[in-house]
Design an enzyme around this catalytic site. Structure first.
Site, PDB file in Angstrom:
ATOM      1  N   GLN A 289     -34.559  14.507 -52.286  1.00 47.11           N
ATOM      2  CA  GLN A 289     -34.706  14.487 -50.828  1.00 47.11           C
ATOM      3  C   GLN A 289     -35.793  15.479 -50.394  1.00 47.11           C
ATOM      4  O   GLN A 289     -35.803  16.630 -50.826  1.00 47.11           O
ATOM      5  CB  GLN A 289     -33.351  14.854 -50.178  1.00 47.11           C
ATOM      6  CG  GLN A 289     -33.306  14.694 -48.675  1.00 47.11           C
ATOM      7  CD  GLN A 289     -33.427  13.244 -48.206  1.00 47.11           C
ATOM      8  OE1 GLN A 289     -32.965  12.323 -48.864  1.00 47.11           O
ATOM      9  NE2 GLN A 289     -34.062  13.044 -47.078  1.00 47.11           N
TER      10      GLN A 289
ATOM     11  N   LYS B 243     -26.817   7.870 -47.938  1.00 48.49           N
ATOM     12  CA  LYS B 243     -27.195   7.228 -49.209  1.00 48.49           C
ATOM     13  C   LYS B 243     -25.979   7.131 -50.124  1.00 48.49           C
ATOM     14  O   LYS B 243     -25.754   6.104 -50.787  1.00 48.49           O
ATOM     15  CB  LYS B 243     -28.333   8.014 -49.874  1.00 48.49           C
ATOM     16  CG  LYS B 243     -29.654   7.810 -49.159  1.00 48.49           C
ATOM     17  CD  LYS B 243     -30.716   8.836 -49.517  1.00 48.49           C
ATOM     18  CE  LYS B 243     -31.937   8.624 -48.619  1.00 48.49           C
ATOM     19  NZ  LYS B 243     -32.880   9.741 -48.628  1.00 48.49           N
TER      20      LYS B 243
ATOM     21  N   ASP C 161     -38.127   5.997 -54.731  1.00 51.63           N
ATOM     22  CA  ASP C 161     -38.833   6.306 -53.486  1.00 51.63           C
ATOM     23  C   ASP C 161     -40.222   5.676 -53.465  1.00 51.63           C
ATOM     24  O   ASP C 161     -40.835   5.567 -52.402  1.00 51.63           O
ATOM     25  CB  ASP C 161     -39.036   7.831 -53.374  1.00 51.63           C
ATOM     26  CG  ASP C 161     -38.109   8.481 -52.365  1.00 51.63           C
ATOM     27  OD1 ASP C 161     -37.727   7.811 -51.392  1.00 51.63           O
ATOM     28  OD2 ASP C 161     -37.781   9.669 -52.554  1.00 51.63           O
TER      29      ASP C 161
HETATM   30  N1  GUN Z   1     -37.110  12.685 -46.335  1.00 51.99           N
HETATM   31  C1  GUN Z   1     -37.358  11.896 -45.243  1.00 51.99           C
HETATM   32  N2  GUN Z   1     -37.622  10.637 -45.636  1.00 51.99           N
HETATM   33  C2  GUN Z   1     -37.537  10.617 -46.981  1.00 51.99           C
HETATM   34  C3  GUN Z   1     -37.690   9.587 -47.955  1.00 51.99           C
HETATM   35  O1  GUN Z   1     -37.987   8.417 -47.661  1.00 51.99           O
HETATM   36  N3  GUN Z   1     -37.510   9.968 -49.242  1.00 51.99           N
HETATM   37  C4  GUN Z   1     -37.224  11.241 -49.595  1.00 51.99           C
HETATM   38  N4  GUN Z   1     -37.089  11.530 -50.893  1.00 51.99           N
HETATM   39  N5  GUN Z   1     -37.074  12.218 -48.722  1.00 51.99           N
HETATM   40  C5  GUN Z   1     -37.225  11.893 -47.421  1.00 51.99           C
END
Ligand code: GUN
Length: 285
Positions: free
Chosen positions: A97, A53, A120
């Protein structure tokens, strides 16, 4: 039947090129989209996702902040950071996350993120807006699935879409987005009886169950579109989808591979959400 590959990598590159162009245009107006990513603890998979990211932000000209906090961080400390990021002018999007360490209530943290910065799409207000068809920030993987289908030139209107898996992150939102595109949607899950029979009725089959190579050719109607959301790490370190690609490719039409299918779309849609949030934040959309 000859399967054709839907390349998420290619589609993702196209969308990122468009986003980078928009970011340049915004920069001329003094606006730089900003994403804050929060990682608590040292989960290895999460560390890789967070690095990816950060890199995407760098490549596309976004401002980015990564907050790496120790596993012992208290819920109150994490909520205080979220509150600070909610109020921070340079930040348009916040991503905490998941998974979080067991002593932290994930729901409390998600609910604390400002609705307009919830890139998200996990906040209950964004989820509710998705359900009733109002404007919202869409969850990244489901939005990526729809984008891939559309950009492959596949029309969803009137088609029968079968979604296997009912998670809050993928199955449920993807089914809502498919309905928004006028598909007729059937949901299957671990308790579904005669799943292969139902799946074989699908014009579009979306699989998100988290079981490596689970879906074989017996689940697929000849020529059907197959979208594999699975990302399963095998013992040999290789990545496998939920779909047994070698078996299914003999019967299906367009299919997404793993890796290189849905996976690359998730971060791309996160960047798109951050761009949308930044434009809204600055009254530019
Ligand atoms: N962990 C695995 N996939 C995701 C996601 O799409 N967003 C977040 N915040 N954590 C994750």
């Amino acid at each position: 039947m000859t399967a054709t590959i839907i390349s998420g990598k290619q589609v993702s590159e196209d969308i990122r090129g468009r986003i980078a162009g928009e970011v340049k245009g915004l920069a001329a107006k003094g606006v730089v989209p900003g994403l804050a990513v929060v990682l608590v603890g040292e989960d290895p998979a999460s560390q890789v996702y967070v690095r990816n990211k950060e890199k995407a932000c760098h490549d596309l000209g976004f401002y980015s902040e990564v907050h790496r906090l120790p596993a012992e961080t208290s819920q109150a400390q994490l909520l205080a950071l979220v509150d600070e990021l909610n109020r921070k002018e340079a930040i348009d999007g916040i991503l905490v996350q998941l998974p979080l360490p067991g002593h932290i209530d994930e729901k409390a943290v998600i609910n604390a993120i400002a609705v307009g910065k919830d890139v998200d799409g996990f906040h209950p207000v964004n989820v509710g807006n998705l359900v009733i068809g109002d404007d919202s920030l869409l969850p990244c993987t489901p939005a990526g699935v729809i984008e891939l289908i559309k950009r492959a030139g596949i029309s969803l209107s009137g088609k029968h879409a079968v979604v296997i898996g009912r998670s809050n992150i993928v199955g449920k939102p993807v089914s809502l987005l498919l309905q928004r595109e006028n598909a007729t949607v059937t949901m299957c899950h671990s308790r579904t009886e005669n799943m292969a029979e139902i799946a074989r009725q699908a014009d579009v089959l979306v699989v998100a169950i988290g079981r490596a190579n689970f879906i074989d050719a017996s689940y697929v109607k000849p020529g059907a579109v197959v979208i594999d959301v699975g990302m399963n790490r095998l013992e040999n370190g290789k990545l496998a989808g939920d779909v047994d690609f070698d078996s299914v490719k003999e019967v299906c039409g367009p299919i997404t591979p793993v890796p290189g299918g849905v996976g690359p779309m998730t971060i791309t849609m996160l960047m798109q959400n951050t761009l949308i949030a930044a434009k809204r934040h600055h009254g530019l959309s």
